[in-house]
Design an enzyme around this catalytic site. Structure first.
Site, PDB file in Angstrom:
ATOM      1  CE1 TYR A 192      17.540  55.582  29.832  1.00 66.78           C
ATOM      2  CE2 TYR A 192      17.900  53.850  28.355  1.00 66.78           C
ATOM      3  CZ  TYR A 192      17.446  55.173  29.892  1.00 66.78           C
ATOM      4  OH  TYR A 192      16.829  53.519  30.013  1.00 66.78           O
ATOM      5  CB  THR A 235      19.213  50.060  31.444  1.00 65.31           C
ATOM      6  OG1 THR A 235      19.022  49.670  29.612  1.00 65.31           O
ATOM      7  CG2 THR A 235      20.461  51.366  30.138  1.00 65.31           C
ATOM      8  CG  ASP A 236      18.924  45.788  28.142  1.00 60.53           C
ATOM      9  OD1 ASP A 236      18.495  47.105  28.333  1.00 60.53           O
ATOM     10  OD2 ASP A 236      18.932  44.693  27.378  1.00 60.53           O
ATOM     11  CD  GLU A 237      17.532  51.341  26.464  1.00 58.04           C
ATOM     12  OE1 GLU A 237      18.274  52.441  25.467  1.00 58.04           O
ATOM     13  OE2 GLU A 237      16.329  51.566  26.653  1.00 58.04           O
ATOM     14  CE  LYS A 294      20.185  54.522  34.224  1.00 53.92           C
ATOM     15  NZ  LYS A 294      19.411  55.081  35.424  1.00 53.92           N
TER      16      LYS A 294
HETATM   17  P1  NAD Z   1      10.731  56.820  34.789  1.00 57.47           P
HETATM   18  O1  NAD Z   1      10.883  58.156  33.178  1.00 57.47           O
HETATM   19  O2  NAD Z   1       8.680  55.884  35.147  1.00 57.47           O
HETATM   20  O3  NAD Z   1      10.839  57.171  36.499  1.00 57.47           O
HETATM   21  C1  NAD Z   1      11.833  58.465  36.358  1.00 57.47           C
HETATM   22  C2  NAD Z   1      11.258  58.539  37.698  1.00 57.47           C
HETATM   23  O4  NAD Z   1      12.590  60.126  38.739  1.00 57.47           O
HETATM   24  C3  NAD Z   1      10.126  59.880  37.705  1.00 57.47           C
HETATM   25  O5  NAD Z   1       9.433  59.579  38.972  1.00 57.47           O
HETATM   26  C4  NAD Z   1      10.829  61.119  38.278  1.00 57.47           C
HETATM   27  O6  NAD Z   1       9.253  61.964  38.436  1.00 57.47           O
HETATM   28  C5  NAD Z   1      12.357  60.658  38.884  1.00 57.47           C
HETATM   29  N1  NAD Z   1      12.958  62.339  38.562  1.00 57.47           N
HETATM   30  C6  NAD Z   1      13.163  62.514  37.035  1.00 57.47           C
HETATM   31  N2  NAD Z   1      14.441  63.017  37.104  1.00 57.47           N
HETATM   32  C7  NAD Z   1      14.541  63.461  38.518  1.00 57.47           C
HETATM   33  C8  NAD Z   1      15.264  64.051  39.486  1.00 57.47           C
HETATM   34  N3  NAD Z   1      16.703  65.398  39.012  1.00 57.47           N
HETATM   35  N4  NAD Z   1      15.007  64.500  40.657  1.00 57.47           N
HETATM   36  C9  NAD Z   1      14.451  63.444  41.509  1.00 57.47           C
HETATM   37  N5  NAD Z   1      13.955  62.871  40.457  1.00 57.47           N
HETATM   38  C10 NAD Z   1      13.718  63.298  38.987  1.00 57.47           C
HETATM   39  O7  NAD Z   1      11.507  56.030  34.632  1.00 57.47           O
HETATM   40  P2  NAD Z   1      11.754  54.362  34.874  1.00 57.47           P
HETATM   41  O8  NAD Z   1      10.951  53.628  33.753  1.00 57.47           O
HETATM   42  O9  NAD Z   1      11.067  54.035  36.384  1.00 57.47           O
HETATM   43  O10 NAD Z   1      13.150  53.962  34.975  1.00 57.47           O
HETATM   44  C11 NAD Z   1      13.787  54.045  36.786  1.00 57.47           C
HETATM   45  C12 NAD Z   1      14.655  53.966  36.286  1.00 57.47           C
HETATM   46  O11 NAD Z   1      15.117  52.114  35.816  1.00 57.47           O
HETATM   47  C13 NAD Z   1      16.348  54.422  35.645  1.00 57.47           C
HETATM   48  O12 NAD Z   1      17.239  54.662  36.613  1.00 57.47           O
HETATM   49  C14 NAD Z   1      15.881  53.761  33.975  1.00 57.47           C
HETATM   50  O13 NAD Z   1      17.161  54.273  33.772  1.00 57.47           O
HETATM   51  C15 NAD Z   1      16.077  52.236  34.815  1.00 57.47           C
HETATM   52  N6  NAD Z   1      15.195  51.339  33.446  1.00 57.47           N
HETATM   53  C16 NAD Z   1      14.065  51.651  33.177  1.00 57.47           C
HETATM   54  C17 NAD Z   1      14.045  50.441  32.771  1.00 57.47           C
HETATM   55  C18 NAD Z   1      12.823  50.839  31.604  1.00 57.47           C
HETATM   56  O14 NAD Z   1      12.576  49.382  30.782  1.00 57.47           O
HETATM   57  N7  NAD Z   1      11.608  51.602  32.107  1.00 57.47           N
HETATM   58  C19 NAD Z   1      14.775  49.149  32.660  1.00 57.47           C
HETATM   59  C20 NAD Z   1      15.964  49.451  32.752  1.00 57.47           C
HETATM   60  C21 NAD Z   1      16.390  50.445  33.857  1.00 57.47           C
HETATM   61  P1  TYD Z   2      10.364  51.851  23.809  1.00 61.99           P
HETATM   62  O1  TYD Z   2       9.401  51.568  24.850  1.00 61.99           O
HETATM   63  O2  TYD Z   2      10.210  53.914  24.256  1.00 61.99           O
HETATM   64  O3  TYD Z   2      12.098  51.453  24.343  1.00 61.99           O
HETATM   65  P2  TYD Z   2      13.626  51.327  24.179  1.00 61.99           P
HETATM   66  O4  TYD Z   2      13.636  52.258  22.742  1.00 61.99           O
HETATM   67  O5  TYD Z   2      13.932  51.770  25.197  1.00 61.99           O
HETATM   68  O6  TYD Z   2      13.915  49.961  23.950  1.00 61.99           O
HETATM   69  O7  TYD Z   2      10.430  51.699  22.293  1.00 61.99           O
HETATM   70  C1  TYD Z   2      10.587  50.072  22.734  1.00 61.99           C
HETATM   71  C2  TYD Z   2      11.089  49.697  20.994  1.00 61.99           C
HETATM   72  O8  TYD Z   2       9.508  49.594  19.827  1.00 61.99           O
HETATM   73  C3  TYD Z   2      12.168  50.256  20.652  1.00 61.99           C
HETATM   74  O9  TYD Z   2      12.468  49.976  19.558  1.00 61.99           O
HETATM   75  C4  TYD Z   2      11.577  51.341  19.247  1.00 61.99           C
HETATM   76  C5  TYD Z   2      10.223  51.023  19.481  1.00 61.99           C
HETATM   77  N1  TYD Z   2       9.101  51.811  19.214  1.00 61.99           N
HETATM   78  C6  TYD Z   2       8.360  52.302  17.997  1.00 61.99           C
HETATM   79  O10 TYD Z   2       8.544  51.378  17.136  1.00 61.99           O
HETATM   80  N2  TYD Z   2       6.916  52.758  17.826  1.00 61.99           N
HETATM   81  C7  TYD Z   2       6.644  54.053  19.681  1.00 61.99           C
HETATM   82  O11 TYD Z   2       6.501  54.602  19.260  1.00 61.99           O
HETATM   83  C8  TYD Z   2       7.801  53.678  20.391  1.00 61.99           C
HETATM   84  C9  TYD Z   2       7.469  54.802  21.442  1.00 61.99           C
HETATM   85  C10 TYD Z   2       9.013  52.752  20.291  1.00 61.99           C
END
Ligand code: NAD
Ligand code: TYD
Length: 351
Positions: free
Chosen positions: A157, A132-134, A161
């Site tokens: 988080y 992630t970019d975070e 990561k």
């Molecule tokens: P998500 O929470 O929707 O899905 C996570 C998946 O991992 C689920 O299917 C869960 O069952 C599985 N999982 C969790 N713990 C596990 C374990 N111990 N063993 C096996 N499986 C397990 O997450 P997402 O939003 O799809 O993100 C997927 C990846 O992409 C993550 O690594 C996250 O850090 C990265 N990412 C997410 C975003 C975003 O905006 N959602 C952006 C950049 C990177």
């Molecule tokens: P989120 O979807 O949790 O992603 P991330 O924190 O990983 O960027 O949140 C996106 C943005 O929205 C973040 O600035 C937090 C804000 N946010 C709210 O204002 N209210 C909410 O209930 C949630 C879940 C997020």
């Protein structure tokens, strides 16, 4: 089969789109979806491909080293695409250890299993870590995250990561294991669990519930449609250079409150509500502790080197996303019952 790939976290939001893309696009690859099915994992995300001859689901937990070693020796993968993680910042604030255990130890278990399986013969092998970019921390009003930006994670988080990214690079350096890492901006789209901003707010607008905006609402995120992230992962898995990092994003920054207004307008239109009706639901609440002010990705490297760019504009992507949630009420009801309801009441009580 020409290749076997293990995709971890394939039942989750992004993972399910990656699994679908690979199963459909590469019929000669065996795609093994390894997922523990936590609250965020949902096999309903993959009903359309679950019977494909080149697809296998394996329920396994990346925090269980013995289980992972068994799966690796059974399927003998050529590549790993690692997405399994605890992924929600707010949950990492209330339960950081779950993030450290899954994201750091779980990644270490996968790396150890890959090293043990591949021994020193890495021909045709690749470990792809999805991050992630975070990990880069928070930006001020200007500037963009580059691949060279120093890590400065600010939440449990993002720190977990960052730890996993460091481990992947360290294994690459020490054991010469071929790897790539991508750091992507915020994703949105179908199948996202309704604890993240966009699906949570879609669900609340449908149910005329308050829209809980943290702090002043002027936090900025850079949004990418999930299918474009999956396309980028395909590109980097096949064409990315070993040992490289690629940032993924669509140069698409939005202040939360501006995005929320656009979402409200879109929902009013789709639900035949009076213009402005959903905006009445906006409720400012206490800020997230340690809230990162701004994320924004410079995606020039992946664009110039590998030719990847987003395929949809934000307006198109948001429209498709809203349509998907409105058409998939059963999916939303299934995931919002049970554990999620408990999480919701504890997360938003007294804010
Ligand atoms: P998500 O929470 O929707 O899905 C996570 C998946 O991992 C689920 O299917 C869960 O069952 C599985 N999982 C969790 N713990 C596990 C374990 N111990 N063993 C096996 N499986 C397990 O997450 P997402 O939003 O799809 O993100 C997927 C990846 O992409 C993550 O690594 C996250 O850090 C990265 N990412 C997410 C975003 C975003 O905006 N959602 C952006 C950049 C990177
Ligand atoms: P989120 O979807 O949790 O992603 P991330 O924190 O990983 O960027 O949140 C996106 C943005 O929205 C973040 O600035 C937090 C804000 N946010 C709210 O204002 N209210 C909410 O209930 C949630 C879940 C997020």
């Amino acid at each position: 089969m020409a290749k076997t790939l293990i995709i971890t976290g394939g039942a989750g939001f992004i993972g399910s789109h990656v699994v679908r893309l690979f199963v459909n696009k590469y019929p000669d690859y065996h795609i093994v979806n390894l997922d523990a099915l936590t609250y965020a994992g949902n096999l309903e995300n993959l009903t359309d491909i679950e019977k494909a001859p080149n697809y296998t689901f394996v329920k396994a937990d990346i925090t269980n080293a013995a289980e992972i070693t068994d799966v690796f020796s059974k399927y003998n993968p050529d590549g790993i695409i690692h997405l399994a993680a605890e992924s929600h910042v707010d949950r990492s604030i209330t339960d950081p250890n779950a993030f450290i255990i899954t994201n750091v130890m779980g990644t270490a278990n996968l790396l150890n299993a890959a090293i043990a399986l591949w021994k020193n013969d890495f021909t045709g092998k690749r470990f792809y870590h999805v991050s992630t970019d975070e990990v880069y921390g928070s930006l001020g009003d200007t500037g963009l995250f580059l691949e060279t930006t120093p890590y400065d994670p600010q939440s449990p988080y993002s720190a977990s990561k960052a730890g996993s990214d460091h481990l992947v690079r360290a294994y690459g350096n020490t054991y010469k294991m071929p790897f790539v890492i991508t750091n992507c901006s915020n994703n949105y789209g179908p199948n996202q669990f309704p604890e993240k901003l966009i699906p949570l707010f879609i669900n609340n607008i449908c149910n005329k519930k308050p829209l809980p905006v943290y702090g002043d609402g002027k936090y900025t995120r850079d949004w990418l449609y999930v299918i474009d992230h999956a396309r980028a992962i395909d590109t980097v898995y096949h064409d990315g250079r070993n040992g490289e990092t690629y940032n993924i994003g669509g140069f698409n920054e939005w202040q939360n409150i501006e995005l929320i207004r656009l979402l409200c307008q879109t929902m009013d239109r789709k639900l035949n509500r009076a213009p402005g009706e959903s905006e009445q639901l906006i409720t400012y609440i206490r800020d997230r502790p340690g809230h990162d002010r701004r994320y924004a990705i410079d995606a020039n490297k992946i664009n110039k080197e590998l030719g990847w760019k987003p395929s949809v504009t934000f307006e198109e992507g948001l429209d498709k996303t809203v349509d998907w949630y409105l058409a998939n009420e059963k999916w939303l009801n299934d995931v919002t019952s049970g554990n999620y309801q408990h999480y919701y009441s504890s997360q938003y009580a007294n804010r």
